[in-house]
Design a protein around this motif. Sequence first.
Motif, mmCIF file in Angstrom:
data_model
loop_
_atom_site.group_PDB
_atom_site.id
_atom_site.type_symbol
_atom_site.label_atom_id
_atom_site.label_comp_id
_atom_site.label_asym_id
_atom_site.label_seq_id
_atom_site.Cartn_x
_atom_site.Cartn_y
_atom_site.Cartn_z
ATOM 1 N N UNK A 177 -25.283 -143.668 6.609
ATOM 2 C CA UNK A 177 -23.991 -144.342 5.818
ATOM 3 C C UNK A 177 -24.706 -144.976 4.578
ATOM 4 N N UNK A 178 -25.719 -145.735 4.708
ATOM 5 C CA UNK A 178 -26.338 -146.415 3.554
ATOM 6 C C UNK A 178 -27.016 -145.381 2.659
ATOM 7 N N UNK A 179 -27.395 -144.424 3.286
ATOM 8 C CA UNK A 179 -28.303 -143.228 2.469
ATOM 9 C C UNK A 179 -27.325 -142.792 1.457
ATOM 10 N N UNK A 180 -26.135 -142.310 2.128
ATOM 11 C CA UNK A 180 -24.726 -141.726 1.266
ATOM 12 C C UNK A 180 -24.545 -142.644 -0.078
ATOM 13 N N UNK A 187 -24.288 -157.012 0.456
ATOM 14 C CA UNK A 187 -23.775 -155.946 1.440
ATOM 15 C C UNK A 187 -22.216 -156.311 1.511
ATOM 16 N N UNK A 188 -21.521 -155.382 1.833
ATOM 17 C CA UNK A 188 -19.925 -155.554 2.103
ATOM 18 C C UNK A 188 -19.903 -156.095 3.637
ATOM 19 N N UNK A 189 -18.593 -156.152 4.119
ATOM 20 C CA UNK A 189 -18.442 -156.656 5.325
ATOM 21 C C UNK A 189 -19.114 -155.830 6.567
ATOM 22 N N UNK A 190 -19.157 -154.738 6.407
ATOM 23 C CA UNK A 190 -19.804 -153.771 7.248
ATOM 24 C C UNK A 190 -21.351 -153.572 7.143
ATOM 25 N N UNK A 191 -21.919 -154.358 6.453
ATOM 26 C CA UNK A 191 -23.478 -154.076 6.145
ATOM 27 C C UNK A 191 -23.854 -153.367 5.337
ATOM 28 N N UNK A 192 -23.119 -152.771 4.610
ATOM 29 C CA UNK A 192 -23.541 -151.707 3.394
ATOM 30 C C UNK A 192 -23.477 -152.285 2.121
ATOM 31 N N UNK A 193 -24.563 -151.663 1.527
ATOM 32 C CA UNK A 193 -24.603 -152.110 -0.219
ATOM 33 C C UNK A 193 -23.883 -150.691 -0.689
ATOM 34 N N UNK A 194 -22.543 -150.833 -1.487
ATOM 35 C CA UNK A 194 -21.846 -149.815 -1.763
ATOM 36 C C UNK A 194 -22.376 -149.373 -3.104
#
Length: 445
Positions: free
Chosen positions: A279-282, A388-395
């Motif tokens: 997901x982070x890769x995307x 990071x957002x609340x799901x731990x992703x850098x958007x």
Amino acid sequence: MGIPHFLVIPYPVQGHVNPLMQLSEALAKHGCKITFLNTEFNHKRANSCGGGLDSLKEQGLKFVTLPDGLDPEDDRSDHHKVLVSIKTNMPALLPKLIQDINALDVENNITCIVVTMNMGWALQVGHKLGIEGAVLWTASATSLATCYCIPRLIDDGIIDSEGIPTKKQEVQLSPNMPKMVGADFPWGGLGKIFFPYIVKEMKTLELGEWWLCNTTSDLEPGALATSPRFLPIGPLMESDTNKSSFWEEDTTCLDWLDQQPPQSVVYVSFGSLATVEPNQFKELALGLDLLNRPFLWVVRPSNDNNKVNHAYSDEFHGCKGKIVNWAPQRKILDHPAIACFISHCGWNSTIEGVCSGIPFLCCPFFSDQFVNRSYICDVWKVGLKLDKDENGLILKGEIRKKVDQLLENEDIKARSLKLKELSLKNSVKGGQSSKNLEKFINWAK
């Protein structure tokens, strides 16, 4: 009086082999004799990826190997397995190897063994044979100081016996160091098995009279003051190319960079160990697309068998960018086309970015990378954090926003160039690190 003869033994990952190779070249330039011990697996691998090891022989480096005890098809990204196998197999083989090396050159027997973290067992072997020892710490001096202070942190009730912080609080090990929260400790994110292992290893490393650090007194003054054993000898910048790379370097990216305008390219690389979740890769891919500027992205083959297992989403065009499996990072960072470095903040990459005067966007994964980010963003102020957002992703939007912010910030650019100048001054003759290296060589004599 013979010349110092160093037997150098890195833990078999790229981030340990490279700095120890650079230290070896610096020592060889000072007329020392170097025997470099690789695992058989790594030696084969480095020789098949450009085979640069032969060219180092002319500089007075000699290579020897020992088996790591694993089968060729074993997964060497499982570090627990690698560590156990090395410790089970190599210590018994080392005395004979030392005997053989010494028999070949009776005048210049091995005078000192230099190891990186995880290879402290070799100092024990050397100790029994009456050979002096030293350690090259390949992460920041701050992570070394933190590991060194573990007994104190336990005594003070800041962490428990498993390395877990007892309460949410900021800790400052010494007045000139950044404040750390529990997640910043170097054993953070490495799982429970590694903490007791680090405690034990730190005890073993005490057999090394010097703990050499690839840093400078300007970069980490507080950390270096923690112990008189810590000796800053950085930045280690000997070789222009990486002759010990585990992956084939794609040098076409340098020609591609030549075609790009000055300070226009966003360089993205997360080092030799970190793995980016799908997901982070995307998000990262789509974020790079959104930038609408050229980017150079290193997407390492997974698991060393050179299969790339990253799925690029259909929305990703990547038409402005170039994607490579592995790249000559130092040459890239020194290229005038580079504008900024999206980095995992591993120490080698941090030092290379600093010495090239390139501003950072920070995306740490584990270990000492979080505290390195504190230095980059809060102490030296040569970069920005990717949040990071609340799901731990850098958007993707965060990536675009921060790249724009960073590239518009003239103060950060100016500080990056100033820090480059300050850091490189240490390595030239008469500089502090240069003097420290000579002090170390004189001790070895």
